[in-house]
Scaffold this motif. Structure first.
Motif, PDB file in Angstrom:
ATOM      1  N   LYS A  73       0.839  -1.207   0.000  1.00  0.00           N
ATOM      2  CA  LYS A  73       0.000   0.000   0.000  1.00  0.00           C
ATOM      3  C   LYS A  73       0.872   1.255   0.000  1.00  0.00           C
ATOM      4  CE  LYS A  73      -3.936   0.002   2.569  1.00  0.00           C
ATOM      5  NZ  LYS A  73      -4.991   0.205   1.578  1.00  0.00           N
ATOM      6  N   ARG A  74       1.972   1.186   0.725  1.00  0.00           N
ATOM      7  CA  ARG A  74       2.850   2.360   0.806  1.00  0.00           C
ATOM      8  C   ARG A  74       3.818   2.399  -0.379  1.00  0.00           C
ATOM      9  NH1 ARG A  74       5.376   4.908   6.226  1.00  0.00           N
ATOM     10  NH2 ARG A  74       6.894   6.253   5.260  1.00  0.00           N
ATOM     11  N   ASN A  75       4.293   1.216  -0.755  1.00  0.00           N
ATOM     12  CA  ASN A  75       5.307   1.126  -1.814  1.00  0.00           C
ATOM     13  C   ASN A  75       4.923  -0.036  -2.730  1.00  0.00           C
ATOM     14  OD1 ASN A  75       7.603   1.227  -3.321  1.00  0.00           O
ATOM     15  ND2 ASN A  75       8.969   0.450  -1.710  1.00  0.00           N
ATOM     16  N   PRO A  76       4.048   0.201  -3.725  1.00  0.00           N
ATOM     17  CA  PRO A  76       3.469  -0.885  -4.519  1.00  0.00           C
ATOM     18  C   PRO A  76       4.528  -1.846  -5.063  1.00  0.00           C
ATOM     19  CG  PRO A  76       2.430   1.181  -5.075  1.00  0.00           C
ATOM     20  CD  PRO A  76       3.559   1.520  -4.134  1.00  0.00           C
ATOM     21  N   GLY A  77       4.233  -3.147  -4.919  1.00  0.00           N
ATOM     22  CA  GLY A  77       5.141  -4.179  -5.437  1.00  0.00           C
ATOM     23  C   GLY A  77       6.205  -4.610  -4.447  1.00  0.00           C
ATOM     24  N   SER A  78       6.263  -3.956  -3.261  1.00  0.00           N
ATOM     25  CA  SER A  78       7.342  -4.281  -2.319  1.00  0.00           C
ATOM     26  C   SER A  78       7.013  -5.493  -1.451  1.00  0.00           C
ATOM     27  CB  SER A  78       7.647  -3.070  -1.418  1.00  0.00           C
ATOM     28  OG  SER A  78       6.518  -2.714  -0.659  1.00  0.00           O
ATOM     29  N   GLY A  79       5.753  -5.926  -1.422  1.00  0.00           N
ATOM     30  CA  GLY A  79       5.352  -7.054  -0.580  1.00  0.00           C
ATOM     31  C   GLY A  79       4.496  -6.592   0.577  1.00  0.00           C
ATOM     32  N   CYS A  80       4.183  -7.535   1.467  1.00  0.00           N
ATOM     33  CA  CYS A  80       3.321  -7.221   2.610  1.00  0.00           C
ATOM     34  C   CYS A  80       3.941  -7.816   3.860  1.00  0.00           C
ATOM     35  CB  CYS A  80       1.921  -7.788   2.381  1.00  0.00           C
ATOM     36  SG  CYS A  80       0.877  -7.666   3.854  1.00  0.00           S
ATOM     37  N   ALA A  81       4.501  -6.961   4.701  1.00  0.00           N
ATOM     38  CA  ALA A  81       5.170  -7.437   5.917  1.00  0.00           C
ATOM     39  C   ALA A  81       4.188  -8.093   6.878  1.00  0.00           C
ATOM     40  CB  ALA A  81       5.865  -6.260   6.611  1.00  0.00           C
ATOM     41  N   ALA A  82       2.921  -7.698   6.828  1.00  0.00           N
ATOM     42  CA  ALA A  82       1.947  -8.240   7.786  1.00  0.00           C
ATOM     43  C   ALA A  82       1.671  -9.722   7.551  1.00  0.00           C
ATOM     44  CB  ALA A  82       0.652  -7.442   7.711  1.00  0.00           C
ATOM     45  N   LEU A  83       1.826 -10.194   6.325  1.00  0.00           N
ATOM     46  CA  LEU A  83       1.488 -11.592   6.024  1.00  0.00           C
ATOM     47  C   LEU A  83       2.321 -12.563   6.858  1.00  0.00           C
ATOM     48  CD1 LEU A  83       1.010 -11.473   2.142  1.00  0.00           C
ATOM     49  CD2 LEU A  83      -0.753 -11.781   3.894  1.00  0.00           C
ATOM     50  N   GLU A  84       3.558 -12.188   7.165  1.00  0.00           N
ATOM     51  CA  GLU A  84       4.418 -13.042   7.999  1.00  0.00           C
ATOM     52  C   GLU A  84       4.748 -12.364   9.328  1.00  0.00           C
ATOM     53  OE1 GLU A  84       5.271 -16.089   7.199  1.00  0.00           O
ATOM     54  OE2 GLU A  84       4.199 -15.906   5.292  1.00  0.00           O
ATOM     55  N   GLY A  85       4.125 -11.223   9.605  1.00  0.00           N
ATOM     56  CA  GLY A  85       4.528 -10.437  10.769  1.00  0.00           C
ATOM     57  C   GLY A  85       3.415 -10.284  11.792  1.00  0.00           C
ATOM     58  N   LEU A  86       3.347  -9.095  12.404  1.00  0.00           N
ATOM     59  CA  LEU A  86       2.354  -8.825  13.451  1.00  0.00           C
ATOM     60  C   LEU A  86       1.006  -8.567  12.772  1.00  0.00           C
ATOM     61  CD1 LEU A  86       4.563  -6.426  15.614  1.00  0.00           C
ATOM     62  CD2 LEU A  86       4.045  -8.840  16.075  1.00  0.00           C
ATOM     63  N   ASP A  87       0.107  -9.530  12.926  1.00  0.00           N
ATOM     64  CA  ASP A  87      -1.149  -9.451  12.166  1.00  0.00           C
ATOM     65  C   ASP A  87      -2.384  -9.598  13.057  1.00  0.00           C
ATOM     66  OD1 ASP A  87      -1.007 -12.092  12.858  1.00  0.00           O
ATOM     67  OD2 ASP A  87      -1.215 -12.887  10.817  1.00  0.00           O
ATOM     68  N   ARG A  88      -2.209  -9.399  14.350  1.00  0.00           N
ATOM     69  CA  ARG A  88      -3.298  -9.627  15.309  1.00  0.00           C
ATOM     70  C   ARG A  88      -4.536  -8.788  15.007  1.00  0.00           C
ATOM     71  NH1 ARG A  88      -4.405  -7.022  20.100  1.00  0.00           N
ATOM     72  NH2 ARG A  88      -5.404  -8.274  21.741  1.00  0.00           N
ATOM     73  N   THR A  89      -4.339  -7.566  14.499  1.00  0.00           N
ATOM     74  CA  THR A  89      -5.481  -6.664  14.274  1.00  0.00           C
ATOM     75  C   THR A  89      -5.836  -6.544  12.790  1.00  0.00           C
ATOM     76  OG1 THR A  89      -3.991  -4.769  14.164  1.00  0.00           O
ATOM     77  CG2 THR A  89      -4.912  -5.288  16.322  1.00  0.00           C
ATOM     78  N   HIS A  90      -5.267  -7.409  11.984  1.00  0.00           N
ATOM     79  CA  HIS A  90      -5.531  -7.279  10.546  1.00  0.00           C
ATOM     80  C   HIS A  90      -6.869  -7.920  10.160  1.00  0.00           C
ATOM     81  CE1 HIS A  90      -1.519  -5.725  10.634  1.00  0.00           C
ATOM     82  NE2 HIS A  90      -1.604  -5.384   9.361  1.00  0.00           N
ATOM     83  N   ALA A  91      -7.204  -7.771   8.882  1.00  0.00           N
ATOM     84  CA  ALA A  91      -8.574  -8.083   8.450  1.00  0.00           C
ATOM     85  C   ALA A  91      -8.826  -9.583   8.286  1.00  0.00           C
ATOM     86  CB  ALA A  91      -8.863  -7.349   7.146  1.00  0.00           C
ATOM     87  N   LEU A  92     -10.101  -9.932   8.452  1.00  0.00           N
ATOM     88  CA  LEU A  92     -10.574 -11.303   8.280  1.00  0.00           C
ATOM     89  C   LEU A  92     -11.415 -11.437   7.021  1.00  0.00           C
ATOM     90  CD1 LEU A  92     -10.436 -10.614  11.482  1.00  0.00           C
ATOM     91  CD2 LEU A  92     -11.873 -12.595  11.764  1.00  0.00           C
TER      92      LEU A  92
END
Ligand SMILES: Cc1cc2nc3c(=O)[nH]c(=O)nc-3n(C[C@H](O)[C@H](O)[C@H](O)COP(=O)(O)OP(=O)(O)OC[C@H]3O[C@@H](n4cnc5c(N)ncnc54)[C@H](O)[C@@H]3O)c2cc1C
Ligand code: SF4
Length: 333
Positions: free
Chosen positions: A133-152
């Motif tokens: 979202k911030r840097n298109p194409g860079s990946g998503c750190a949340a997928l392997e990171g801190l994701d407790r509050t992310h979407a379902l």
């Protein structure tokens, strides 16, 4: 420090002209309670801001038997405390006064609230984190990171960021519409068509064009308003974003059967979420603990919880259950 131009139009027409003539990336400034934060974090870097927060044309609030209308520049606190909103549409009032803090609600506008951006820590944390979202194409750190509050709900392989706002969740349950204006004139947009899921382009968050301004938010009058509530569950009881939330509204007939049901979900999806299948499951039923819980289960049937956020499926089901039972009690008064 990055410099930017500060433009103060004296009318909505002047703001639209200024926006049309402005350099790409120019932003409207309302209460500034989130735009300035995003600028300080380097996420937004507008060459100019157009300050609309003193435009009286945008602050009008009206209520009649057909609809409620809130100027986009009305303050969150004014709408939350409006006597008709509190009495006839408690879910709308509660969604606002359970958001942010009193100081923020005194400054922030109901139009700016709709366009706030995700609180994903990697998005806001710094350019060193992969973030599509911030840097298109860079990946998503949340997928392997801190994701407790992310979407379902509404997630994609490129982004699982939660839409953080409360107000839009209540508005979507009431079929709200937006009047927007741009160089081509005015148009009306259902609130349900404002926000978009990330798909393969998480940068695109809404369907306004860069030269459009929200004039007002309109809510069709409905008797379901009186039987409504907004429940918000969070890590602390104030000044925090939702882990799960539910805006619910019901109408009951003389036998206590549900004749109208609306359910909006917040804190759990990439956009304000309308749980239409769950709503349908209750029509023609008595509102009991069992039927309310069943509706909650239907609402989360398609949930794909983040790795450390699986507890929010059960929490979400219970939030919907409780909110429906509260709405039912209010509808029966
Ligand atoms: C610490 C903190 C806690 C918070 N907690 C919550 C919470 O629990 N729940 C919640 O819902 N929110 C929460 N918020 C978010 C807060 O509600 C928003 O910052 C606020 O509603 C934004 O309104 P604003 O008028 O200040 O918008 P601004 O910051 O001025 O603008 C926000 C965005 O909207 C655009 N915009 C503004 N007005 C218009 C318009 N009329 N037409 C088109 N575009 C427009 C701007 O260009 C900008 O992109 C929190 C914020 C903070 C800082
Ligand atoms: S969830 Fe979305 S906003 Fe958060 S790091 Fe991933 S791509 Fe960025």
């Amino acid at each position: 420090m990055r410099s930017f131009a500060y433009v103060v139009p004296d009318s909505v027409a002047g703001a639209v002209d200024a926006l049309a003539a402005a350099e790409p990336g120019t932003k409207l400034l309302a209460g500034g309670t989130t735009l300035y934060d995003l600028m300080k974090l380097g996420i937004e870097a507008p060459p100019a801001v157009i300050d609309i927060h003193r435009l009286a044309e945008l602050t009008e609030i009206s209520t009649d038997e057909d609809e409620l209308s809130f100027g986009a520049g009305a303050k969150m606190a004014e709408v939350a405390d409006h006597p008709v909103v509190r009495r006839d549409y408690p879910a709308l009032s509660e969604s606002l006064w359970r958001a942010a803090s009193q100081q923020l609600r005194n400054m922030a506008t109901v139009g700016g609230n709709l366009l706030q951006r995700t609180r994903c820590g990697y998005f806001r944390g710094g350019a060193e984190f992969p973030c599509n979202k911030r840097n298109p194409g860079s990946g998503c750190a949340a997928l392997e990171g801190l994701d407790r509050t992310h979407a379902l709900l509404g997630t994609s392989d490129t982004c699982i960021a939660t839409y953080p706002g409360d107000w839009a969740v209540a508005l979507i349950a009431f079929d709200a519409e937006l009047d927007v204006v741009g160089p081509a004139g005015e148009r009306t947009l259902p609130l349900g068509e404002l926000h978009v899921e990330p798909g393969d382009n998480p940068l695109l968050e809404h369907t306004l064009t860069p030269d459009e301004l929200i004039l007002r938010i309109r809510v069709p009058a409905t008797p379901a308003g009186r039987g409504s509530t907004y429940h918000k569950i969070r890590d602390r009881e104030s000044y925090a974003f939702a882990l799960t939330s539910a805006a619910t509204a019901v109408t009951l007939d003389a036998q206590g059967m549900v004749t109208d049901c609306r359910i909006g979900l917040g804190g759990v999806a990439t956009r304000p979420w309308r749980a239409t299948a769950a709503e349908r499951s209750l029509i023609g039923e008595q509102l009991t603990m069992e039927t309310a819980r069943h509706a909650g289960e239907v609402a989360f049937a398609e949930a794909r919880p983040p790795r450390t956020g699986a507890f929010r499926v059960e929490l979400g089901i219970r939030t919907v259950t409780d909110a429906l039972l509260t709405a039912g009690k209010r509808a029966a008064r």
